[in-house]
Motif scaffolding. Structure first.
Motif, PDB file in Angstrom:
ATOM      1  N   VAL A  47       0.850  -1.189   0.000  1.00 56.16           N
ATOM      2  CA  VAL A  47       0.000   0.000   0.000  1.00 56.16           C
ATOM      3  C   VAL A  47       0.887   1.241   0.000  1.00 56.16           C
ATOM      4  O   VAL A  47       1.889   1.309   0.717  1.00 56.16           O
ATOM      5  N   ALA A  48       0.511   2.224  -0.821  1.00 61.31           N
ATOM      6  CA  ALA A  48       1.164   3.533  -0.820  1.00 61.31           C
ATOM      7  C   ALA A  48       0.121   4.590  -0.499  1.00 61.31           C
ATOM      8  O   ALA A  48      -0.925   4.655  -1.163  1.00 61.31           O
ATOM      9  N   VAL A  49       0.382   5.396   0.512  1.00 59.61           N
ATOM     10  CA  VAL A  49      -0.506   6.505   0.850  1.00 59.61           C
ATOM     11  C   VAL A  49      -0.005   7.740   0.115  1.00 59.61           C
ATOM     12  O   VAL A  49       1.176   8.089   0.191  1.00 59.61           O
ATOM     13  N   GLY A  50      -0.930   8.403  -0.593  1.00 60.74           N
ATOM     14  CA  GLY A  50      -0.554   9.589  -1.360  1.00 60.74           C
ATOM     15  C   GLY A  50      -0.251   9.247  -2.800  1.00 60.74           C
ATOM     16  O   GLY A  50      -0.032   8.094  -3.168  1.00 60.74           O
ATOM     17  N   GLY A  51      -0.231  10.280  -3.619  1.00 61.94           N
ATOM     18  CA  GLY A  51       0.077  10.090  -5.029  1.00 61.94           C
ATOM     19  C   GLY A  51      -1.014   9.326  -5.766  1.00 61.94           C
ATOM     20  O   GLY A  51      -2.135   9.153  -5.281  1.00 61.94           O
ATOM     21  N   SER A  52      -0.671   8.867  -6.945  1.00 60.28           N
ATOM     22  CA  SER A  52      -1.553   8.058  -7.770  1.00 60.28           C
ATOM     23  C   SER A  52      -0.671   7.331  -8.759  1.00 60.28           C
ATOM     24  O   SER A  52       0.540   7.549  -8.814  1.00 60.28           O
ATOM     25  N   GLU A  53      -1.250   6.452  -9.533  1.00 60.81           N
ATOM     26  CA  GLU A  53      -0.444   5.707 -10.499  1.00 60.81           C
ATOM     27  C   GLU A  53       0.174   6.633 -11.538  1.00 60.81           C
ATOM     28  O   GLU A  53       1.251   6.359 -12.066  1.00 60.81           O
ATOM     29  N   ALA A  54      -0.478   7.734 -11.841  1.00 64.38           N
ATOM     30  CA  ALA A  54      -0.043   8.582 -12.947  1.00 64.38           C
ATOM     31  C   ALA A  54       0.914   9.689 -12.519  1.00 64.38           C
ATOM     32  O   ALA A  54       1.788  10.084 -13.282  1.00 64.38           O
ATOM     33  N   ARG A  55       0.756  10.209 -11.289  1.00 63.25           N
ATOM     34  CA  ARG A  55       1.562  11.369 -10.905  1.00 63.25           C
ATOM     35  C   ARG A  55       1.671  11.454  -9.385  1.00 63.25           C
ATOM     36  O   ARG A  55       1.070  10.688  -8.651  1.00 63.25           O
ATOM     37  N   GLY A  56       2.431  12.419  -8.916  1.00 66.50           N
ATOM     38  CA  GLY A  56       2.577  12.629  -7.486  1.00 66.50           C
ATOM     39  C   GLY A  56       3.689  11.783  -6.892  1.00 66.50           C
ATOM     40  O   GLY A  56       4.460  11.138  -7.591  1.00 66.50           O
ATOM     41  N   VAL A  57       3.760  11.811  -5.573  1.00 69.87           N
ATOM     42  CA  VAL A  57       4.788  11.071  -4.866  1.00 69.87           C
ATOM     43  C   VAL A  57       4.156  10.282  -3.718  1.00 69.87           C
ATOM     44  O   VAL A  57       3.052  10.589  -3.257  1.00 69.87           O
ATOM     45  N   VAL A  58       4.872   9.283  -3.257  1.00 70.61           N
ATOM     46  CA  VAL A  58       4.422   8.444  -2.155  1.00 70.61           C
ATOM     47  C   VAL A  58       4.686   9.172  -0.837  1.00 70.61           C
ATOM     48  O   VAL A  58       5.811   9.609  -0.581  1.00 70.61           O
ATOM     49  N   ALA A  59       3.654   9.326  -0.014  1.00 69.69           N
ATOM     50  CA  ALA A  59       3.824   9.942   1.301  1.00 69.69           C
ATOM     51  C   ALA A  59       4.240   8.913   2.343  1.00 69.69           C
ATOM     52  O   ALA A  59       4.974   9.228   3.280  1.00 69.69           O
ATOM     53  N   ALA A  60       3.761   7.681   2.190  1.00 68.21           N
ATOM     54  CA  ALA A  60       4.108   6.602   3.117  1.00 68.21           C
ATOM     55  C   ALA A  60       3.868   5.274   2.420  1.00 68.21           C
ATOM     56  O   ALA A  60       2.999   5.164   1.553  1.00 68.21           O
ATOM     57  N   ALA A  61       4.629   4.264   2.821  1.00 70.03           N
ATOM     58  CA  ALA A  61       4.513   2.941   2.212  1.00 70.03           C
ATOM     59  C   ALA A  61       4.406   1.879   3.296  1.00 70.03           C
ATOM     60  O   ALA A  61       5.075   1.970   4.337  1.00 70.03           O
ATOM     61  N   SER A  62       3.557   0.879   3.055  1.00 72.35           N
ATOM     62  CA  SER A  62       3.449  -0.236   3.989  1.00 72.35           C
ATOM     63  C   SER A  62       4.713  -1.087   3.912  1.00 72.35           C
ATOM     64  O   SER A  62       5.499  -0.996   2.958  1.00 72.35           O
ATOM     65  N   TYR A  63       4.898  -1.928   4.911  1.00 69.13           N
ATOM     66  CA  TYR A  63       6.081  -2.788   4.900  1.00 69.13           C
ATOM     67  C   TYR A  63       6.065  -3.752   3.723  1.00 69.13           C
ATOM     68  O   TYR A  63       7.120  -4.127   3.191  1.00 69.13           O
ATOM     69  N   GLU A  64       4.873  -4.155   3.299  1.00 71.40           N
ATOM     70  CA  GLU A  64       4.783  -5.034   2.124  1.00 71.40           C
ATOM     71  C   GLU A  64       5.299  -4.314   0.880  1.00 71.40           C
ATOM     72  O   GLU A  64       5.949  -4.919   0.025  1.00 71.40           O
ATOM     73  N   ALA A  65       5.013  -2.999   0.789  1.00 70.34           N
ATOM     74  CA  ALA A  65       5.498  -2.223  -0.354  1.00 70.34           C
ATOM     75  C   ALA A  65       6.999  -1.968  -0.246  1.00 70.34           C
ATOM     76  O   ALA A  65       7.718  -1.943  -1.254  1.00 70.34           O
ATOM     77  N   ARG A  66       7.491  -1.789   0.966  1.00 71.18           N
ATOM     78  CA  ARG A  66       8.911  -1.517   1.152  1.00 71.18           C
ATOM     79  C   ARG A  66       9.790  -2.684   0.702  1.00 71.18           C
ATOM     80  O   ARG A  66      10.951  -2.492   0.336  1.00 71.18           O
ATOM     81  N   GLN A  67       9.244  -3.882   0.745  1.00 69.36           N
ATOM     82  CA  GLN A  67      10.002  -5.045   0.281  1.00 69.36           C
ATOM     83  C   GLN A  67      10.343  -4.953  -1.202  1.00 69.36           C
ATOM     84  O   GLN A  67      11.301  -5.588  -1.668  1.00 69.36           O
ATOM     85  N   PHE A  68       9.594  -4.152  -1.935  1.00 70.74           N
ATOM     86  CA  PHE A  68       9.850  -3.947  -3.359  1.00 70.74           C
ATOM     87  C   PHE A  68      10.715  -2.708  -3.604  1.00 70.74           C
ATOM     88  O   PHE A  68      10.969  -2.362  -4.764  1.00 70.74           O
ATOM     89  N   GLY A  69      11.129  -2.042  -2.545  1.00 69.20           N
ATOM     90  CA  GLY A  69      11.939  -0.841  -2.698  1.00 69.20           C
ATOM     91  C   GLY A  69      11.141   0.433  -2.750  1.00 69.20           C
ATOM     92  O   GLY A  69      11.684   1.504  -3.049  1.00 69.20           O
ATOM     93  N   VAL A  70       9.850   0.369  -2.471  1.00 67.92           N
ATOM     94  CA  VAL A  70       9.005   1.565  -2.457  1.00 67.92           C
ATOM     95  C   VAL A  70       9.208   2.292  -1.126  1.00 67.92           C
ATOM     96  O   VAL A  70       9.229   1.670  -0.061  1.00 67.92           O
ATOM     97  N   HIS A  71       9.351   3.610  -1.183  1.00 61.63           N
ATOM     98  CA  HIS A  71       9.546   4.383   0.040  1.00 61.63           C
ATOM     99  C   HIS A  71       8.944   5.768  -0.127  1.00 61.63           C
ATOM    100  O   HIS A  71       8.579   6.182  -1.230  1.00 61.63           O
ATOM    101  N   SER A  72       8.827   6.487   0.990  1.00 62.40           N
ATOM    102  CA  SER A  72       8.259   7.839   0.943  1.00 62.40           C
ATOM    103  C   SER A  72       9.137   8.742   0.103  1.00 62.40           C
ATOM    104  O   SER A  72      10.354   8.540  -0.006  1.00 62.40           O
ATOM    105  N   ALA A  73       8.508   9.730  -0.512  1.00 66.01           N
ATOM    106  CA  ALA A  73       9.140  10.714  -1.393  1.00 66.01           C
ATOM    107  C   ALA A  73       9.494  10.143  -2.759  1.00 66.01           C
ATOM    108  O   ALA A  73      10.051  10.853  -3.600  1.00 66.01           O
ATOM    109  N   MET A  74       9.153   8.888  -3.016  1.00 66.79           N
ATOM    110  CA  MET A  74       9.406   8.297  -4.337  1.00 66.79           C
ATOM    111  C   MET A  74       8.296   8.695  -5.301  1.00 66.79           C
ATOM    112  O   MET A  74       7.111   8.660  -4.940  1.00 66.79           O
ATOM    113  N   PRO A  75       8.632   9.087  -6.533  1.00 69.48           N
ATOM    114  CA  PRO A  75       7.584   9.363  -7.515  1.00 69.48           C
ATOM    115  C   PRO A  75       6.661   8.159  -7.688  1.00 69.48           C
ATOM    116  O   PRO A  75       7.127   7.005  -7.717  1.00 69.48           O
TER     117      PRO A  75
END
Length: 373
Positions: A47-75
């Motif tokens: 799960v990514a809080v904030g942004g959208s698939e098309a634009r914006g940035v990730v405000a927060a990421a669940s631990y499941e998302a972090r396993q893929f390298g997703v983190h806050s402030a990422m486009p």
């Protein structure tokens, strides 16, 4: 996880000095965890809080998302590329603030010495505490248990004899764990730690330290205080102290800071407005969240821009009345950002700072809670 050593105050009640006991509580993937708590369909999923698939940035990421390298402030586009099954959720800041107040009421059962850093983390000085408990690790365990029972959310904790080391300890056994750094092992812990992981050393400072040959706490400890003041100004004495495991800063429950800021250095230089706007958004949200959590208002916002050749400019805007909403702050920063384009060279770093801070008048909050906000 092995049971951490206890931090115990001086057993002699007549001693002139008691060992300080500081706890840093940090909620685990806070925004994302609240969303997963409230929506069973999101549990166990990236799960990514904030942004959208098309634009914006990730405000927060669940631990499941972090396993893929997703983190806050990422486009968001990058996050989706890293994790095709990523689920984007709109943030609900009013709810995050309400839950944060629940958590602070739990803190207040143990000590009035509470210094919030944001909605999801705070320092607590429990040297003298309302429960009369001697062992700080037991206090941290009780608090985490009560948070789980009251909110359904997990918290991690760091326990130590100063703020810097308590903050560092809270990251050691995440998620849903706690760790302690004792006076005996504090200096050695710092010596082995990369300076880029030090709390208070941002990307720009870490890069400057790297250029000066400072990679670890041991390297930092080897530099004289005069050297550190020469290269880092007012931060020099602080760096000199933490390199030795020392931090004399007190937990300040009702502190109004002179300013609050956030900055980010980008992996690739930015040359156009849209990616710059996306890059500055999490910085805006970070400083606004801090102010909102601490009932602080600001009248001045400053945009910092550092270019690829390390030249730097700042642009500021001061308003007659404090910024009243996140949208107001976003509009002000957007105007400052638009004014620097077009740029003749790439942007390597952006920063947002709020100043002229003042305490807000808090309404509709119980008198008891007001003592600890």
């Amino acid at each position: 996880m092995s049971q951490p050593d206890a931090v115990i105050c001086d057993p002699n009640p007549n001693a002139a000095h008691k060992q300080r006991k500081v706890i840093h509580i940090d909620m685990d993937a806070y925004y994302a965890s609240v969303e997963q708590r409230d929506n069973p369909d999101l549990r166990g999923k990236p799960v990514a809080v904030g942004g959208s698939e098309a634009r914006g940035v990730v405000a927060a990421a669940s631990y499941e998302a972090r396993q893929f390298g997703v983190h806050s402030a990422m486009p968001s586009v990058t996050a989706k590329r890293k994790c095709p099954d990523l689920i984007f959720v709109r943030p609900r800041f009013d709810l995050y603030k309400a839950v944060s107040l629940q958590i602070r009421e739990i803190f207040a059962e143990y000590t009035p010495m509470i210094e919030p850093l944001s909605l999801d983390e705070a320092y607590l000085d429990v040297t003298e505490n309302l429960k009369g408990m001697d062992i700080a690790t037991e206090i941290a365990t009780e608090i985490r248990t009560k948070i789980k029972a009251a909110t359904g959310l997990n918290a991690s904790a760091g326990i130590s004899y100063n703020k810097f080391l308590a903050k560092m300890a809270s990251d050691l056994n995440k998620p849903n764990g706690q760790a302690v750094i004792t006076p005996k092992n504090g200096p050695a812990f710092v010596e082995n730690l990369p300076v880029k992981k030090f709390h208070g050393v941002g990307p720009a400072t870490a890069e400057k330290m790297h250029r000066l040959g400072i990679e670890t706490g041991a390297d930092l400890k080897a530099r004289s205080i005069d050297f550190l003041i020469e290269h880092f100004g007012k931060s020099g004495p602080y760096f000199y102290g933490i390199a030795r495991g020392n931090d004399d800063r007190q937990v300040k429950p009702n502190r109004v800071r002179k300013s609050v800021g956030a900055e980010d250095m980008f992996m690739a230089d930015i040359h156009s407005f849209d990616p710059a706007r996306a890059g500055v958004q999490p910085l805006i949200e970070k400083v606004w969240t801090y102010c909102d959590a601490n009932e602080i208002s600001a009248k001045t916002v400053t945009l910092k821009v550092k270019y690829a050749n390390f030249s730097q400019v700042t642009r500021s805007k001061t308003v007659a009345l404090p910024f009243g909403s996140l949208a107001d702050l976003e509009n002000a920063v957007n105007l400052l950002l638009q004014a620097i384009f077009p740029v003749s060279r790439g942007i390597r770093l952006l920063g947002v700072t709020l100043s002229s801070l003042e305490r807000r008048v808090v309404e509709h909050v119980s008198p008891q809670l007001l003592l600890f906000i």
